[in-house]
Scaffold this motif. Sequence first.
Motif, PDB file in Angstrom:
ATOM      1  N   UNK A  61       0.828  -1.204   0.000  1.00 23.41           N
ATOM      2  CA  UNK A  61       0.000   0.000   0.000  1.00 23.41           C
ATOM      3  C   UNK A  61       0.864   1.257   0.000  1.00 23.41           C
ATOM      4  N   UNK A  62       0.661   2.128  -0.991  1.00 23.76           N
ATOM      5  CA  UNK A  62       1.368   3.393  -1.076  1.00 23.76           C
ATOM      6  C   UNK A  62       0.691   4.404  -0.158  1.00 23.76           C
ATOM      7  N   UNK A 115      -1.361   2.303  12.664  1.00 20.70           N
ATOM      8  CA  UNK A 115      -2.697   2.160  12.059  1.00 20.70           C
ATOM      9  C   UNK A 115      -2.689   1.152  10.924  1.00 20.70           C
ATOM     10  N   UNK A 116      -1.753   1.293   9.997  1.00 19.19           N
ATOM     11  CA  UNK A 116      -1.730   0.433   8.812  1.00 19.19           C
ATOM     12  C   UNK A 116      -1.444  -1.030   9.147  1.00 19.19           C
ATOM     13  N   UNK A 117      -0.633  -1.266  10.158  1.00 15.35           N
ATOM     14  CA  UNK A 117      -0.303  -2.650  10.538  1.00 15.35           C
ATOM     15  C   UNK A 117      -1.166  -3.149  11.684  1.00 15.35           C
ATOM     16  N   UNK A 118      -2.131  -2.317  12.086  1.00 12.31           N
ATOM     17  CA  UNK A 118      -3.064  -2.679  13.156  1.00 12.31           C
ATOM     18  C   UNK A 118      -2.329  -3.133  14.406  1.00 12.31           C
ATOM     19  N   UNK A 119      -1.322  -2.344  14.807  1.00 15.33           N
ATOM     20  CA  UNK A 119      -0.532  -2.670  15.974  1.00 15.33           C
ATOM     21  C   UNK A 119      -1.238  -2.196  17.241  1.00 15.33           C
ATOM     22  N   UNK A 120      -1.181  -3.001  18.256  1.00 12.26           N
ATOM     23  CA  UNK A 120      -1.667  -2.619  19.569  1.00 12.26           C
ATOM     24  C   UNK A 120      -0.439  -2.348  20.402  1.00 12.26           C
TER      25      UNK A 120
END
Length: 81
Positions: A59-60, A75-80
């Motif tokens: 994703x660019x 956000x993009x890697x859905x990290x907690x």
Amino acid sequence: MDKITVCMGSSCFGKGNQATAEAVTQFIEEHKLEDKIEVAGCLCSGNCAKGPNIMINDKLISGVSEQSIGAVVAKELELVL
């Protein structure tokens, strides 16, 4: 393993992506994600007008900055964190 590619083409570099690359590396180290995220550079992501650019996996993402990169990666890697 996730991959973050930081554009280091002349336009993105001139708009601050060197600092963004350093911030990505620092974020990964601070959160002990070295075994989960690979960081690389590329010469041009092909979207110079909207840079600075990074790719997270395929994703660019445009308009990133040193200040915003941690939130963008999380956000993009859905990290907690």
